[in-house]
Motif scaffolding. Structure first.
Motif, mmCIF file in Angstrom:
data_model
loop_
_atom_site.group_PDB
_atom_site.id
_atom_site.type_symbol
_atom_site.label_atom_id
_atom_site.label_comp_id
_atom_site.label_asym_id
_atom_site.label_seq_id
_atom_site.Cartn_x
_atom_site.Cartn_y
_atom_site.Cartn_z
ATOM 1 N N GLU A 1 -46.393 38.089 -54.796
ATOM 2 C CA GLU A 1 -44.982 37.741 -54.777
ATOM 3 C C GLU A 1 -44.746 36.508 -53.916
ATOM 4 O OE1 GLU A 1 -40.676 39.808 -53.687
ATOM 5 O OE2 GLU A 1 -42.541 40.950 -53.585
ATOM 6 N N GLY A 2 -43.896 35.613 -54.401
ATOM 7 C CA GLY A 2 -43.601 34.395 -53.659
ATOM 8 C C GLY A 2 -44.367 33.192 -54.156
ATOM 9 N N GLY A 3 -45.316 33.414 -55.063
ATOM 10 C CA GLY A 3 -46.075 32.308 -55.609
ATOM 11 C C GLY A 3 -47.317 32.016 -54.806
ATOM 12 N N VAL A 4 -47.909 30.868 -55.064
ATOM 13 C CA VAL A 4 -49.136 30.472 -54.377
ATOM 14 C C VAL A 4 -48.937 29.093 -53.759
ATOM 15 C CG1 VAL A 4 -50.639 31.810 -55.884
ATOM 16 C CG2 VAL A 4 -50.028 29.466 -56.522
ATOM 17 N N GLU A 5 -49.783 28.789 -52.812
ATOM 18 C CA GLU A 5 -49.683 27.497 -52.161
ATOM 19 C C GLU A 5 -50.113 26.382 -53.103
ATOM 20 O OE1 GLU A 5 -51.830 27.460 -48.548
ATOM 21 O OE2 GLU A 5 -50.414 28.756 -47.495
ATOM 22 N N GLY A 6 -49.298 25.327 -53.146
ATOM 23 C CA GLY A 6 -49.634 24.186 -53.984
ATOM 24 C C GLY A 6 -50.197 23.054 -53.152
ATOM 25 N N GLU A 7 -49.954 21.835 -53.584
ATOM 26 C CA GLU A 7 -50.469 20.671 -52.888
ATOM 27 C C GLU A 7 -49.731 20.461 -51.571
ATOM 28 O OE1 GLU A 7 -50.124 17.373 -55.464
ATOM 29 O OE2 GLU A 7 -51.657 18.064 -56.875
ATOM 30 N N LEU A 8 -50.410 19.763 -50.651
ATOM 31 C CA LEU A 8 -49.783 19.441 -49.387
ATOM 32 C C LEU A 8 -48.746 18.344 -49.600
ATOM 33 C CD1 LEU A 8 -52.809 19.429 -46.916
ATOM 34 C CD2 LEU A 8 -51.209 21.272 -47.412
ATOM 35 N N GLN A 9 -47.601 18.537 -48.985
ATOM 36 C CA GLN A 9 -46.518 17.561 -49.083
ATOM 37 C C GLN A 9 -45.999 17.242 -47.682
ATOM 38 O OE1 GLN A 9 -45.488 16.070 -51.813
ATOM 39 N NE2 GLN A 9 -46.742 17.253 -53.249
ATOM 40 N N PRO A 10 -45.562 15.989 -47.439
ATOM 41 C CA PRO A 10 -45.002 15.657 -46.126
ATOM 42 C C PRO A 10 -43.794 16.534 -45.823
ATOM 43 C CG PRO A 10 -45.444 13.668 -47.403
ATOM 44 C CD PRO A 10 -45.614 14.821 -48.347
ATOM 45 N N ALA A 11 -43.816 17.173 -44.663
ATOM 46 C CA ALA A 11 -42.719 18.053 -44.261
ATOM 47 C C ALA A 11 -41.880 17.428 -43.148
ATOM 48 C CB ALA A 11 -43.264 19.403 -43.802
ATOM 49 N N SER A 12 -42.504 16.651 -42.271
ATOM 50 C CA SER A 12 -41.781 15.998 -41.190
ATOM 51 C C SER A 12 -42.614 14.824 -40.674
ATOM 52 C CB SER A 12 -41.497 16.972 -40.039
ATOM 53 O OG SER A 12 -42.703 17.471 -39.497
ATOM 54 N N VAL A 13 -41.967 13.949 -39.937
ATOM 55 C CA VAL A 13 -42.669 12.794 -39.386
ATOM 56 C C VAL A 13 -42.374 12.679 -37.899
ATOM 57 C CG1 VAL A 13 -42.713 11.485 -41.527
ATOM 58 C CG2 VAL A 13 -40.758 11.255 -39.991
ATOM 59 N N GLY A 14 -43.312 12.093 -37.196
ATOM 60 C CA GLY A 14 -43.154 11.829 -35.771
ATOM 61 C C GLY A 14 -43.913 10.572 -35.421
ATOM 62 N N SER A 15 -44.243 10.424 -34.180
ATOM 63 C CA SER A 15 -44.950 9.241 -33.712
ATOM 64 C C SER A 15 -46.099 9.643 -32.801
ATOM 65 C CB SER A 15 -43.987 8.313 -32.957
ATOM 66 O OG SER A 15 -42.866 7.976 -33.743
ATOM 67 N N GLY A 16 -46.940 8.683 -32.494
ATOM 68 C CA GLY A 16 -48.055 8.910 -31.586
ATOM 69 C C GLY A 16 -48.561 7.578 -31.077
ATOM 70 N N VAL A 17 -49.429 7.622 -30.071
ATOM 71 C CA VAL A 17 -49.971 6.395 -29.509
ATOM 72 C C VAL A 17 -51.462 6.572 -29.259
ATOM 73 C CG1 VAL A 17 -49.311 7.082 -27.150
ATOM 74 C CG2 VAL A 17 -49.755 4.673 -27.664
ATOM 75 N N ILE A 18 -52.247 5.593 -29.702
ATOM 76 C CA ILE A 18 -53.704 5.622 -29.506
ATOM 77 C C ILE A 18 -53.996 5.286 -28.040
ATOM 78 C CG2 ILE A 18 -55.897 4.580 -30.171
ATOM 79 C CD1 ILE A 18 -54.566 3.903 -32.895
ATOM 80 N N PHE A 19 -54.672 6.209 -27.351
ATOM 81 C CA PHE A 19 -54.911 6.016 -25.926
ATOM 82 C C PHE A 19 -56.390 5.896 -25.571
ATOM 83 C CE2 PHE A 19 -55.602 10.478 -26.541
ATOM 84 C CZ PHE A 19 -56.538 10.863 -25.579
#
Length: 449
Positions: free
Chosen positions: A125-143
């Motif tokens: 019930e509820g189906g199955v997981e499909g492809e990954l999709q962008p859900a949210s965005v943020g930022s980061g810094v290479i240190f």
């Protein structure tokens, strides 16, 4: 998410314009520009130029704060310094860090509709997981960069719940990212990506040397717009704000942050706050998002960030002692029972939801009338369970430290104790005071048992 988060409420901009007409004041007749002599114009230009140089030099950190008007005038007259040089400092500082700033994409699986399997059997019930999709965005810094890998600092809430992670470089290139470790208490996380072609690593500054009024810039991916800058000042070098770790509206932790009026919006989380030398002095984390509130953003000081990052790099986690109790503040319980005011309660060690306190007359905690502060044990597990703590016990002290709330319990536990230390817990049960002493464990070890 409560007052303290990185939600973006409104993009409205006041379109009001003010037109100020020219008005002649008594005794001060208006002059046409041609009436001004060459000497006056030269004097005015020299004075205004000196003032501009002085203001920009002090504001942008170009001097040591001891410059005088005469010194600024001499610089302006010599032609060695121009206002544009000071303004260029912001461009230089941002250019130094921008190549090291990335956008973080949190990918989550979509749910496909339920269909029959090949053998005619329905899927769960509820189906199955499909492809990954962008859900949210943020930022980061290479240190850091090591052994062909580059490492990124971001916020833990940026990567929370992700089934996949991607880092998008300043040139638009997207690379898969691997989670090295995250810590929900400090809201920090470290990611790893392929370091090929990455030449710029951000330089860390010293947040202990910040001054109120110092100019700073926030770099990140606000609202998914990508590679964006905002500028402001340090409003307060050290601010302590309450946070709800479980995001249930109950403030159960305190975070030390830098307060700034540089614009920090949804998507800026995890990106760097930099000084005018192009050094990272904080990790943008949250803002106050409420109607009528503007320019109140917060960043985690870099001096607090790096010790956590070092632990995440070495162990993939931040080891903390585990008491093993889920709690509700006693004052919150009293408020629920209608005994007057009270503060919001919480639950210890980051559980998702606390249980409701007992209804009146259903066997709540028994305590003397003079006991008005403490935390009620809703459930004990691990070391606390082994030591005999039970439902409805009211903890009032850890060692010799009075405990009035879940926040105080956490602060004492995480700030004063280590894994393997012994702790004395004083509590009330059936109206009588008792105590028990036992050893604190590592939470991850307990969960693995």
């Amino acid at each position: 998410m409560g007052l303290f988060d990185d939600e973006f409420y409104s993009t409205r901009i006041s379109r009001r314009t003010n037109k100020i007409g020219r008005k002649q004041m008594p005794g001060f007749p208006l002059r046409s520009r041609k009436d001004w002599g060459i000497g006056r114009l030269a004097a005015l230009s020299a004075a205004s130029g000196a003032a501009i140089v002085l203001v920009l030099t002090l504001a942008l950190g170009g001097g040591d704060g001891k410059a005088t008007v005469s010194e600024a005038s001499a610089l302006a007259a010599s032609g060695l310094v121009a206002p544009g040089d000071a303004i260029q400092q912001t461009v230089t500082a941002s250019a130094k860090v921008r190549p090291a700033v990335v956008s973080i994409v949190n990918e989550q699986a979509t749910m496909l509709p339920q269909v029959e399997g090949e053998e005619g059997l329905p899927l769960p019930e509820g189906g199955v997981e499909g492809e990954l999709q962008p859900a949210s965005v943020g930022s980061g810094v290479i240190f850091a960069k090591k052994d062909g890998k580059a490492y990124i600092i971001t916020n833990n809430h940026v990567i929370e719940g992700a089934a996949g992670l991607k880092a998008v470089m300043i040139n638009g290139e997207s690379r898969p990212a691997k989670l090295i470790g995250g810590d929900y208490i400090t809201d920090l996380a470290v990611l790893e990506i392929d370091g090929k072609g990455i030449d710029v690593v951000a330089e860390m500054g010293d947040s202990s040397k910040l001054q109120s009024g110092e100019m700073v810039m926030a770099i990140g991916n606000p609202l998914g717009l990508g590679d964006s800058l905002s500028m402001g000042i340090i409003s307060k070098t050290k601010q302590v704000i309450p946070v709800s770790l479980s995001q249930d509206g109950n403030y159960d932790w305190e975070q030390e942050v830098i307060q700034t009026d540089a614009s920090i919006n949804q998507g800026n989380s995890g990106g760097p706050l930099i000084d005018m030398k192009g050094k990272v002095i904080g990790i943008n984390s949250m803002k106050i998002s409420d109607v009528g509130v503007e320019g109140v953003g917060f960043a985690i000081p870099v001096n607090n960030v790096m010790p956590i990052v070092d632990q995440l790099m070495k162990q993939g986690k931040v080891p903390r002692p585990y008491l093993g109790v889920y709690t509700l503040d006693l004052e919150s319980y009293f408020a629920q029972q209608g005994f007057g005011g009270g503060v919001e309660g919480g639950i210890e060690e980051g559980t998702e939801n606390g249980e409701e306190a007992e209804e009146p007359g259903s066997g709540g905690p028994e305590i003397p009338a003079e006991v008005t502060e403490g935390v009620i044990v809703l459930e004990s597990v691990g070391p606390a369970l082994d030591a005999g703590l039970q439902f409805n016990d009211v903890i009032t002290k850890l060692d010799d430290q009075p405990i009035r709330s879940t926040m105080e319990l956490r602060k004492y536990l995480y700030g004063k104790k280590q894994i393997g230390d012994k702790i004395e817990v004083t509590f009330y049960r059936g109206g009588k005071q008792d105590s028990v002493t036992f050893k604190l464990l590592d939470k991850s070890e307990e969960e693995e048992e």
